[in-house]
Design a protein around this motif. Structure first.
Motif, PDB file in Angstrom:
ATOM      1  N   ASP A   3      19.805 -10.565   4.854  1.00  0.00           N
ATOM      2  CA  ASP A   3      18.727  -9.665   5.277  1.00  0.00           C
ATOM      3  C   ASP A   3      18.919  -9.126   6.687  1.00  0.00           C
ATOM      4  OD1 ASP A   3      17.380 -10.240   2.851  1.00  0.00           O
ATOM      5  OD2 ASP A   3      16.588 -12.080   3.740  1.00  0.00           O
ATOM      6  N   SER A   4      20.160  -9.111   7.165  1.00  0.00           N
ATOM      7  CA  SER A   4      20.380  -8.683   8.546  1.00  0.00           C
ATOM      8  C   SER A   4      21.637  -7.837   8.654  1.00  0.00           C
ATOM      9  CB  SER A   4      20.507  -9.904   9.463  1.00  0.00           C
ATOM     10  OG  SER A   4      21.719 -10.579   9.183  1.00  0.00           O
ATOM     11  N   ASP A   5      21.908  -7.398   9.860  1.00  0.00           N
ATOM     12  CA  ASP A   5      23.099  -6.598  10.149  1.00  0.00           C
ATOM     13  C   ASP A   5      24.085  -7.385  10.996  1.00  0.00           C
ATOM     14  OD1 ASP A   5      22.253  -4.305   8.780  1.00  0.00           O
ATOM     15  OD2 ASP A   5      21.019  -3.688  10.470  1.00  0.00           O
ATOM     16  N   TYR A   6      24.196  -8.672  10.740  1.00  0.00           N
ATOM     17  CA  TYR A   6      25.159  -9.490  11.481  1.00  0.00           C
ATOM     18  C   TYR A   6      26.558  -8.912  11.338  1.00  0.00           C
ATOM     19  CZ  TYR A   6      22.116 -13.473  12.575  1.00  0.00           C
ATOM     20  OH  TYR A   6      21.146 -14.292  13.093  1.00  0.00           O
ATOM     21  N   LYS A   7      27.295  -8.928  12.445  1.00  0.00           N
ATOM     22  CA  LYS A   7      28.682  -8.469  12.458  1.00  0.00           C
ATOM     23  C   LYS A   7      29.526  -9.519  13.177  1.00  0.00           C
ATOM     24  CE  LYS A   7      27.468  -3.534  12.497  1.00  0.00           C
ATOM     25  NZ  LYS A   7      26.013  -3.747  12.400  1.00  0.00           N
ATOM     26  N   TYR A   8      30.844  -9.293  13.188  1.00  0.00           N
ATOM     27  CA  TYR A   8      31.730 -10.261  13.829  1.00  0.00           C
ATOM     28  C   TYR A   8      31.380 -10.472  15.298  1.00  0.00           C
ATOM     29  CZ  TYR A   8      35.069 -11.199  10.094  1.00  0.00           C
ATOM     30  OH  TYR A   8      35.650 -11.640   8.939  1.00  0.00           O
ATOM     31  N   ARG A   9      30.904  -9.436  15.966  1.00  0.00           N
ATOM     32  CA  ARG A   9      30.564  -9.604  17.379  1.00  0.00           C
ATOM     33  C   ARG A   9      29.367 -10.539  17.573  1.00  0.00           C
ATOM     34  NH1 ARG A   9      29.075  -4.053  16.663  1.00  0.00           N
ATOM     35  NH2 ARG A   9      26.820  -3.760  16.522  1.00  0.00           N
ATOM     36  N   ASP A  10      28.647 -10.857  16.475  1.00  0.00           N
ATOM     37  CA  ASP A  10      27.509 -11.768  16.547  1.00  0.00           C
ATOM     38  C   ASP A  10      27.920 -13.225  16.319  1.00  0.00           C
ATOM     39  OD1 ASP A  10      25.581  -9.668  16.879  1.00  0.00           O
ATOM     40  OD2 ASP A  10      25.837  -9.198  14.751  1.00  0.00           O
ATOM     41  N   ILE A  11      29.205 -13.490  16.166  1.00  0.00           N
ATOM     42  CA  ILE A  11      29.664 -14.854  15.901  1.00  0.00           C
ATOM     43  C   ILE A  11      29.175 -15.847  16.963  1.00  0.00           C
ATOM     44  CG2 ILE A  11      31.727 -16.324  15.849  1.00  0.00           C
ATOM     45  CD1 ILE A  11      33.073 -14.144  14.182  1.00  0.00           C
ATOM     46  N   PRO A  12      29.229 -15.521  18.274  1.00  0.00           N
ATOM     47  CA  PRO A  12      28.692 -16.482  19.258  1.00  0.00           C
ATOM     48  C   PRO A  12      27.234 -16.829  19.001  1.00  0.00           C
ATOM     49  CG  PRO A  12      30.039 -14.852  20.353  1.00  0.00           C
ATOM     50  CD  PRO A  12      29.877 -14.373  18.939  1.00  0.00           C
ATOM     51  N   ASP A  13      26.425 -15.850  18.572  1.00  0.00           N
ATOM     52  CA  ASP A  13      25.017 -16.125  18.280  1.00  0.00           C
ATOM     53  C   ASP A  13      24.874 -17.016  17.046  1.00  0.00           C
ATOM     54  OD1 ASP A  13      24.211 -14.555  20.422  1.00  0.00           O
ATOM     55  OD2 ASP A  13      24.081 -12.734  19.199  1.00  0.00           O
ATOM     56  N   LEU A  14      25.724 -16.797  16.037  1.00  0.00           N
ATOM     57  CA  LEU A  14      25.679 -17.631  14.842  1.00  0.00           C
ATOM     58  C   LEU A  14      26.046 -19.074  15.170  1.00  0.00           C
ATOM     59  CD1 LEU A  14      27.340 -15.278  12.190  1.00  0.00           C
ATOM     60  CD2 LEU A  14      24.922 -15.847  12.407  1.00  0.00           C
ATOM     61  N   VAL A  15      27.052 -19.245  16.024  1.00  0.00           N
ATOM     62  CA  VAL A  15      27.447 -20.583  16.438  1.00  0.00           C
ATOM     63  C   VAL A  15      26.311 -21.269  17.178  1.00  0.00           C
ATOM     64  CG1 VAL A  15      28.984 -21.847  18.005  1.00  0.00           C
ATOM     65  CG2 VAL A  15      29.913 -20.106  16.466  1.00  0.00           C
ATOM     66  N   GLU A  16      25.633 -20.532  18.046  1.00  0.00           N
ATOM     67  CA  GLU A  16      24.502 -21.093  18.793  1.00  0.00           C
ATOM     68  C   GLU A  16      23.379 -21.496  17.835  1.00  0.00           C
ATOM     69  OE1 GLU A  16      22.950 -22.179  22.562  1.00  0.00           O
ATOM     70  OE2 GLU A  16      24.867 -21.209  22.139  1.00  0.00           O
ATOM     71  N   TYR A  17      23.115 -20.653  16.859  1.00  0.00           N
ATOM     72  CA  TYR A  17      22.065 -20.950  15.890  1.00  0.00           C
ATOM     73  C   TYR A  17      22.424 -22.203  15.082  1.00  0.00           C
ATOM     74  CZ  TYR A  17      18.625 -20.418  12.160  1.00  0.00           C
ATOM     75  OH  TYR A  17      17.594 -20.644  11.275  1.00  0.00           O
ATOM     76  N   TYR A  18      23.667 -22.282  14.669  1.00  0.00           N
ATOM     77  CA  TYR A  18      24.118 -23.444  13.905  1.00  0.00           C
ATOM     78  C   TYR A  18      23.943 -24.723  14.716  1.00  0.00           C
ATOM     79  CZ  TYR A  18      27.134 -26.507  11.131  1.00  0.00           C
ATOM     80  OH  TYR A  18      27.605 -27.550  10.385  1.00  0.00           O
TER      81      TYR A  18
END
Length: 221
Positions: free
Chosen positions: A199-214
């Motif tokens: 449901d989002s527009d996550y892209k590869y540049r958002d990987i640091p944010d995904l890691v933080e969320y995890y």
């Protein structure tokens, strides 16, 4: 007379090319103040230069020496106002590579990167956005755009405290389907991320944010 003049012009052009190449090399990969931690526990402070193959050249008032993963454990480079930390990690069972530490959360998840500029690994630098419609992969497997070179961070991750990492991708626009496949595979133990991805527009540049969320919501404490 004409021959002499032609020879002078050719010599001038050759010297200009040599100077230009030398200047670019020094600008693209210069020495920086650094702190090295060797595998034998010794600490060195001086100046270091990271080569494209991940080897590190070091110099101080007393010595000049080259290091690699066999004798170098960690490296800190003082670049302008930033302190950049590097370590060696194993990629796909091959020899360890020198990676820039982006985020490290002991026993949870870690994010590393290699900076690519002009088809070379430079380790120090910032990526620049490119037109995704112009991207391609050359015969060496390096991504390029419009017939030129690509500037990008190449991301690697692992979980826990292991020495082996896997490649997630580049922080550049890329087909969303491929991005979803990579994220689904690595973050399959975090349903929240998988749901958000749909449901989002996550892209590869958002990987640091995904890691933080995890780290905050899914990693085992």
């Amino acid at each position: 007379m004409k021959t002499n003049r032609t020879g002078t012009v050719i010599l001038f052009l050759i010297m200009a090319m040599i100077f230009s190449f030398s200047a670019r090399a020094q600008y693209g990969n210069p020495y920086h103040e650094a702190r090295l931690e060797l595998r034998n526990g010794e600490i060195l402070t001086g100046e270091a230069k990271i080569q494209s193959d991940g080897k590190v050249k070091f110099k101080d008032e007393d010595r000049k020496q080259a290091f690699n993963y066999r004798n170098l454990k960690n490296l800190q480079v003082y670049h302008e106002k930033d302190t950049i930390n590097f370590t060696y990690k194993i990629i796909a069972g091959k020899e360890p590579r020198l990676l820039r530490i982006i985020k490290e959360y002991d026993q949870r998840i870690n994010l590393y990167a290699i900076y690519i500029r002009n088809n070379q690994y430079y380790h120090i630098g910032e990526s620049t956005p490119v037109n995704p419609n112009m991207m391609m992969v050359n015969s060496n497997g390096v991504m390029t755009f419009g017939g030129g070179s690509l500037n990008a961070n190449e991301y690697y991750v692992n979980k826990g405290s292991g020495h082996e990492v896997i490649k997630l991708g580049y922080d550049i626009p890329i087909k969303k389907g491929k991005f979803r496949r990579v994220v689904n595979e690595f973050f399959q133990d975090c349903p929240e991320i998988i749901e958000q991805l749909e449901d989002s527009d996550y892209k590869y540049r958002d990987i640091p944010d995904l890691v933080e969320y995890y780290k905050d919501n899914c990693a085992s404490l």
